[in-house]
Design a protein around this motif. Sequence first.
Motif, PDB file in Angstrom:
ATOM      1  N   VAL A 135      43.967  40.912  41.423  1.00 14.86           N
ATOM      2  CA  VAL A 135      43.993  39.496  41.809  1.00 14.86           C
ATOM      3  C   VAL A 135      42.626  39.014  42.279  1.00 14.86           C
ATOM      4  O   VAL A 135      42.508  37.933  42.862  1.00 14.86           O
ATOM      5  N   ALA A 136      41.595  39.818  42.034  1.00 19.64           N
ATOM      6  CA  ALA A 136      40.252  39.472  42.504  1.00 19.64           C
ATOM      7  C   ALA A 136      39.626  38.412  41.612  1.00 19.64           C
ATOM      8  O   ALA A 136      39.615  38.532  40.392  1.00 19.64           O
ATOM      9  N   SER A 137      39.123  37.360  42.230  1.00 16.09           N
ATOM     10  CA  SER A 137      38.383  36.319  41.516  1.00 16.09           C
ATOM     11  C   SER A 137      37.549  35.553  42.531  1.00 16.09           C
ATOM     12  O   SER A 137      37.802  35.622  43.740  1.00 16.09           O
ATOM     13  N   PHE A 220      54.983  38.893  44.724  1.00 20.41           N
ATOM     14  CA  PHE A 220      53.552  39.191  44.790  1.00 20.41           C
ATOM     15  C   PHE A 220      52.829  37.881  45.075  1.00 20.41           C
ATOM     16  O   PHE A 220      52.575  37.082  44.186  1.00 20.41           O
ATOM     17  N   ARG A 221      52.486  37.660  46.339  1.00 19.09           N
ATOM     18  CA  ARG A 221      51.986  36.364  46.795  1.00 19.09           C
ATOM     19  C   ARG A 221      50.467  36.224  46.712  1.00 19.09           C
ATOM     20  O   ARG A 221      49.929  35.166  47.018  1.00 19.09           O
ATOM     21  N   ALA A 222      49.770  37.282  46.317  1.00 25.43           N
ATOM     22  CA  ALA A 222      48.306  37.248  46.350  1.00 25.43           C
ATOM     23  C   ALA A 222      47.676  36.764  45.055  1.00 25.43           C
ATOM     24  O   ALA A 222      46.454  36.605  44.983  1.00 25.43           O
ATOM     25  N   TRP A 231      47.891  40.463  33.956  1.00 25.50           N
ATOM     26  CA  TRP A 231      47.091  41.578  34.457  1.00 25.50           C
ATOM     27  C   TRP A 231      47.585  42.059  35.823  1.00 25.50           C
ATOM     28  O   TRP A 231      47.757  43.280  36.009  1.00 25.50           O
ATOM     29  N   PRO A 232      47.835  41.191  36.792  1.00 27.01           N
ATOM     30  CA  PRO A 232      48.384  41.679  38.063  1.00 27.01           C
ATOM     31  C   PRO A 232      49.711  42.426  37.897  1.00 27.01           C
ATOM     32  O   PRO A 232      49.924  43.477  38.517  1.00 27.01           O
ATOM     33  N   LEU A 233      50.600  41.909  37.061  1.00 31.54           N
ATOM     34  CA  LEU A 233      51.880  42.586  36.845  1.00 31.54           C
ATOM     35  C   LEU A 233      51.689  43.914  36.114  1.00 31.54           C
ATOM     36  O   LEU A 233      52.398  44.896  36.411  1.00 31.54           O
ATOM     37  N   THR A 234      50.756  43.969  35.188  1.00 26.58           N
ATOM     38  CA  THR A 234      50.482  45.227  34.488  1.00 26.58           C
ATOM     39  C   THR A 234      50.048  46.310  35.468  1.00 26.58           C
ATOM     40  O   THR A 234      50.539  47.446  35.425  1.00 26.58           O
ATOM     41  N   CYS A 235      49.133  45.973  36.349  1.00 30.94           N
ATOM     42  CA  CYS A 235      48.650  46.953  37.332  1.00 30.94           C
ATOM     43  C   CYS A 235      49.770  47.373  38.285  1.00 30.94           C
ATOM     44  O   CYS A 235      49.956  48.564  38.566  1.00 30.94           O
ATOM     45  N   MET A 236      50.531  46.408  38.773  1.00 24.17           N
ATOM     46  CA  MET A 236      51.614  46.704  39.710  1.00 24.17           C
ATOM     47  C   MET A 236      52.686  47.577  39.061  1.00 24.17           C
ATOM     48  O   MET A 236      53.089  48.615  39.608  1.00 24.17           O
ATOM     49  N   THR A 297      35.773  39.907  45.939  1.00 29.36           N
ATOM     50  CA  THR A 297      35.834  40.369  44.557  1.00 29.36           C
ATOM     51  C   THR A 297      34.817  41.463  44.271  1.00 29.36           C
ATOM     52  O   THR A 297      35.105  42.415  43.531  1.00 29.36           O
ATOM     53  N   ALA A 298      33.626  41.351  44.835  1.00 31.10           N
ATOM     54  CA  ALA A 298      32.599  42.366  44.588  1.00 31.10           C
ATOM     55  C   ALA A 298      33.085  43.742  45.022  1.00 31.10           C
ATOM     56  O   ALA A 298      32.919  44.737  44.312  1.00 31.10           O
ATOM     57  N   ALA A 299      33.704  43.803  46.196  1.00 35.09           N
ATOM     58  CA  ALA A 299      34.226  45.082  46.682  1.00 35.09           C
ATOM     59  C   ALA A 299      35.402  45.544  45.830  1.00 35.09           C
ATOM     60  O   ALA A 299      35.549  46.737  45.533  1.00 35.09           O
ATOM     61  N   ALA A 300      36.261  44.599  45.433  1.00 31.01           N
ATOM     62  CA  ALA A 300      37.468  44.955  44.686  1.00 31.01           C
ATOM     63  C   ALA A 300      37.142  45.454  43.282  1.00 31.01           C
ATOM     64  O   ALA A 300      37.736  46.429  42.807  1.00 31.01           O
TER      65      ALA A 300
END
Length: 460
Positions: A135-137, A220-222, A231-236, A297-300
Motif C-alpha cells: 500500500v506504499a505510495s 484492509f483499511r490502509a 496488488w495489496p490483495l495479492t500480497c495479503m 514509501t522509501a522505507a517500505a
Amino acid sequence: TWANPKAKAYLDDLVEQLSRVGIPATIMHNEVAPSQHEWCPHFTLASASADQNLLASQIMLEVAEQHGMHALLHEKPFQGFNGSGKHVNFSLVDGFGHNLFSPGTTPDHQATFVAVLAAMCSAVHQHGDLVRASVASLGNDHRLGGQEAPPAIMSIALGATLEAHLQNIIEGGPLDGFGKSSMEGRDVQVGHPSILPIHMAAEDRNRTAPIPWCGNRFEFRAVGSHQHIGWPLTCMLTAIAESMADLAEQIEQGMPARDAVARMLGEHLGVVYSGNHYSAEWRAEAAKRGLVNLPNTAAALNVLYNPKNVDLMNKMEVLTEPEFHGRTQLLLERYNTKVKIEAKCLASMVATGVVPALAKDLHLYSGADVDTTLALDQQQRRACYRLVSDRHAELQAALDNYPNGSNEEDNLKRLKYSDNVLTPLLVSVREACDAAERLVRTDLWPFPSYANLLYSHHSQ
C-alpha cells in the motif's frame, strides 16, 4: 438532508452511471472532511471487484467533469483535512460455500474459523513488511499514521472477546466455543418509556486498526484511494495461503489440529491488538513485540528486496523472482518520478507565481516612513518573503543535482535522494509559502485558497 445539492446531484448521477455498467452501489454518504464523500460497491469475487474498482474510478472522474467539478482520488489532497482511502473488505470461501472468516454455529465450523484466524495472524506477523509495502505510495505517505487513517504498523484487531478465546486456546482450551452467539450483543435501555431499547453488537470493528475483523470478513483499511486493489490483495492472500499450507503440513505430519493451531497462535498472536492503534503507546508496544514500522514509501519499498518476500511469491507460484524484481523496479520508478514531478511543479509555481506576487506586495510598502508601523510590517514581510526565495533556491539546486541513470542501482540511489533530500525540501518550501500567503494581499496571491477549493461549489 444533504447540505450540498450539487454534490448530491453528482452522486446520484454517479450511482446511475455505475449501475449501467453492472456496478451496484450500496451506500453513499458525506464523510468527515469538507467536500469529501464515500460510496460502497456491492461485494463480489475479488478479481471482478478489482476490475469494477478500476472502471468505477474512471467513471467518477468523467461524471464529475460533466457536473463542472473534479473528483480527487489523491490520498491527501489538502493538508490538515482527512485523507481518502479504500477499505478493502475481503472474505475467504471454501469449495462448499462456507465463509471461513465467519465463526459459524457448529463446533467444526468454529474450529475451522479459529484455524484460519491462526493463519491470518501468522501471515501478517511474518509478512507485515510486504503487506505494508503493498500500500506504499507517495500520496499514502501523507495519510497513513494520521488521526484519520491506520498507522504504518501492520496489525490485526479482533476484539477483546475473540482475542480472549484465542488466548484460552493457547493455554490449552478447545478450538470451538466462539460462535455467532458470541456476537449477539445486548439491548441498551435508553431510559425513556416511549423509546424502544437499542440493540448493540457485542463489539464493533476497531476503526483505528489497519486490518480489523468485522464479524465475517477482514477490512484492509490502509489501501490508498488511487490504488488498484489487486496488488495489496495479492500480497495479503499469498501470505495467508503460505501460513495455511504451513498449518496443514503440521497436521498432516501427525500433530493434533488443536495443538497445531495453538502453536501457531502462540507464535503470532503478538500481531493482534485491540486498543487504540493511533496512540503513541501502541507504537512503543509494537516495537517491543518486534513489529515492523515502515513510516514512508522509501522505507517500505526497500523491504521488497528482502529474500523472504521474494521466496514467498516464488514458492507460492504467484510471481517468479524476475517478475517480482520487475514489479519492484516499476514501483521504485513510479515513486521517484512522482517525487521529481512534484518538486519541479512546486519550483515552477514558486518561481512564476508566488515570487512575483510577493514582489508586488512588498512594493506596496516601499514608500513607508522608517518609524511607522507600515515600515515594521514591511520588514516582517521582507524577512518572510526572503525565506521563500531561499527555500526555492535550495529546491532548484536539489533538482539540478538529481541523480541520473535507469538501472536498479540508480533507482535505489534516486529513492534515497527523493526521501532524504527532495521530500524534506518540499515540506520546507510549502511551509515558507504558507507563511507568506498569510501576509500577502489576497488579490495578489496567484493560486486558489482552501476556501475557494473546498466550499465555492456549495453556493453555485
